[in-house]
Design a protein around this motif. Structure first.
Motif, short mmCIF file in Angstrom:
data_model
loop_
_atom_site.label_atom_id
_atom_site.label_comp_id
_atom_site.label_asym_id
_atom_site.label_seq_id
_atom_site.Cartn_x
_atom_site.Cartn_y
_atom_site.Cartn_z
N ALA A 127 0.82 -1.21 0.00
CA ALA A 127 0.00 0.00 0.00
C ALA A 127 0.85 1.27 0.00
N ALA A 128 2.03 1.22 0.62
CA ALA A 128 2.85 2.43 0.73
C ALA A 128 3.21 2.98 -0.65
N ALA A 129 3.54 2.11 -1.59
CA ALA A 129 3.88 2.57 -2.94
C ALA A 129 2.65 3.18 -3.62
N ILE A 130 1.49 2.58 -3.43
CA ILE A 130 0.25 3.10 -4.01
C ILE A 130 -0.07 4.47 -3.43
N ILE A 131 0.09 4.61 -2.12
CA ILE A 131 -0.19 5.87 -1.45
C ILE A 131 0.74 6.97 -1.98
N SER A 132 2.00 6.63 -2.21
CA SER A 132 2.93 7.60 -2.76
C SER A 132 2.54 8.00 -4.18
N GLN A 133 2.13 7.03 -4.99
CA GLN A 133 1.70 7.32 -6.35
C GLN A 133 0.46 8.21 -6.38
N LEU A 134 -0.40 8.06 -5.37
CA LEU A 134 -1.63 8.85 -5.30
C LEU A 134 -1.41 10.21 -4.64
N ASN A 135 -0.16 10.51 -4.28
CA ASN A 135 0.16 11.79 -3.64
C ASN A 135 -0.59 12.00 -2.33
N LEU A 136 -0.74 10.91 -1.55
CA LEU A 136 -1.42 11.00 -0.27
C LEU A 136 -0.46 11.12 0.90
N ASP A 137 0.84 11.09 0.63
CA ASP A 137 1.81 11.27 1.70
C ASP A 137 1.63 12.64 2.35
N GLY A 138 1.49 12.67 3.66
CA GLY A 138 1.34 13.93 4.37
C GLY A 138 -0.06 14.47 4.41
N VAL A 139 -1.02 13.80 3.75
CA VAL A 139 -2.41 14.24 3.75
C VAL A 139 -3.14 13.57 4.92
N CYS A 140 -3.91 14.33 5.70
CA CYS A 140 -4.64 13.71 6.81
C CYS A 140 -6.12 14.08 6.84
N HIS A 141 -6.48 15.28 6.38
CA HIS A 141 -7.88 15.75 6.47
C HIS A 141 -8.39 16.06 5.07
N ILE A 142 -9.38 15.27 4.63
CA ILE A 142 -9.92 15.43 3.28
C ILE A 142 -11.42 15.65 3.38
N ARG A 143 -11.91 16.67 2.72
CA ARG A 143 -13.35 16.95 2.70
C ARG A 143 -13.92 16.48 1.36
N LEU A 144 -14.90 15.59 1.42
CA LEU A 144 -15.49 15.02 0.22
C LEU A 144 -16.69 15.83 -0.25
N ALA A 145 -16.83 15.93 -1.56
CA ALA A 145 -18.05 16.50 -2.13
C ALA A 145 -19.19 15.49 -1.93
N LYS A 146 -20.43 15.93 -2.18
CA LYS A 146 -21.58 15.07 -1.89
C LYS A 146 -21.53 13.75 -2.63
N THR A 147 -21.20 13.80 -3.92
CA THR A 147 -21.15 12.56 -4.70
C THR A 147 -20.05 11.64 -4.20
N ALA A 148 -18.87 12.19 -3.93
CA ALA A 148 -17.77 11.38 -3.43
C ALA A 148 -18.10 10.80 -2.06
N PHE A 149 -18.79 11.57 -1.22
CA PHE A 149 -19.20 11.08 0.10
C PHE A 149 -20.15 9.89 -0.04
N THR A 238 1.25 15.29 -15.12
CA THR A 238 2.29 14.55 -14.40
C THR A 238 3.10 15.47 -13.51
N THR A 239 3.41 16.66 -14.02
CA THR A 239 4.23 17.60 -13.26
C THR A 239 3.47 18.19 -12.08
N HIS A 240 2.20 18.56 -12.29
CA HIS A 240 1.48 19.31 -11.27
C HIS A 240 0.49 18.48 -10.45
N LEU A 241 0.04 17.35 -10.97
CA LEU A 241 -0.89 16.50 -10.24
C LEU A 241 -0.28 15.16 -9.84
N GLY A 242 0.89 14.88 -10.36
CA GLY A 242 1.58 13.66 -9.98
C GLY A 242 1.22 12.43 -10.78
N ILE A 243 0.25 12.54 -11.70
CA ILE A 243 -0.17 11.41 -12.55
C ILE A 243 -0.47 11.95 -13.95
#
Length: 255
Positions: A127-149, A238-243
């Motif tokens: 999972a650690a490699a996947i989390i790094s690819q998703l740019n979730l390192d250092g992220v802790c608080h995420i607010r979801l939109a209604k559809t995503a929720f 790739t440069t600004h969003l990581g994918i």
């Protein structure tokens, strides 16, 4: 105290509470249900170790000092406060909490609060490699939109049910649901970043995607809306969003 059932490995824990001048005690109005994925092997990219839900009453609190697991939690109702490595965050319905093995956290509710959450905990292996690819390192608080929720809530419900009931092939199903939840989290975290820091082409592509959610979007259409070539847009993503733009669009479709 935890109680373990022999068939489904269900743990029920009381959330503890305290008040000024009094010793810490168990709060009978608060509870946590946890189901364990026993016998987990190394074949699944997202190795879910346990999943469950909790309901906190007034003055509930819990402290986590380090862990060997990642955890993802979704607030379903009420509100509570989490201190992550000393920084304080208020979590309300639709908020996601993502914590890593090295994070120190304090969870608590106020005297008049209730707090209902669902969660999953998973191993860092794979999972650690996947989390790094998703740019979730250092992220802790995420607010979801209604559809995503709504999507996250549905997937958490299915995941907890699968870990609880353990139908045939449930580990593959649980791992896939865990991955989908990480995709939802990453998409929401990226959407929450200020757009002003992105190049104008990226901003136009993101705006076009948001305003055409009901259409079968393609990379060609995003590039046309951005006013550049597909390759240049992919390089910018790739440069600004990581994918790359292809992968971003795939995650967008899943969400």
């Amino acid at each position: 105290m935890a109680r373990t059932g022999s068939s489904r490995a269900r743990h029920v824990r009381r959330v503890r509470h305290s008040s000024p001048g009094h010793a810490t005690t168990e709060n009978p109005a608060s509870w946590e249900k946890c189901w364990v994925n026993a016998g987990l092997d190394d074949q699944q990219p997202i190795g879910i170790v346990r999943a469950g839900e909790s309901d906190w009453g007034p003055n509930g609190h819990y402290e986590k000092v380090g862990s060997d697991l990642f955890a993802l939690e979704l607030v379903l109702g009420g509100s509570g406060v989490v201190e992550v490595n000393g920084a304080q965050h208020l979590f309300v319905p639709g908020d996601m909490l993502f914590i890593g093995p090295k994070d120190n956290c304090r969870f608590y509710t106020g005297p008049a609060r209730r707090w209902h959450k669902t969660y999953m905990a998973f191993r860092p292996e794979g999972a650690a490699a996947i989390i790094s690819q998703l740019n979730l390192d250092g992220v802790c608080h995420i607010r979801l939109a209604k559809t995503a929720f709504r999507h996250a809530r549905q997937r958490f419900s299915s995941l907890v049910e699968a870990v609880r009931d353990k139908p045939g092939g449930f580990r593959e199903r649980v791992s896939a649901l865990g991955y989908e939840l990480l995709l939802i989290t990453a998409q929401a975290a990226q959407a929450g970043k200020p757009r002003g820091s992105y190049p104008s082409q990226v901003q136009r592509a993101l705006l076009h995607a948001e305003t055409h959610q009901d259409m079968p979007l393609t990379v060609r259409e995003l590039a046309r809306a951005a006013g550049c070539s597909r390759q240049h847009l992919s390089d910018l993503f790739t440069t600004h969003l990581g994918i790359g733009v292809h992968e971003w669009l795939t995650r967008w479709r899943i969400n």
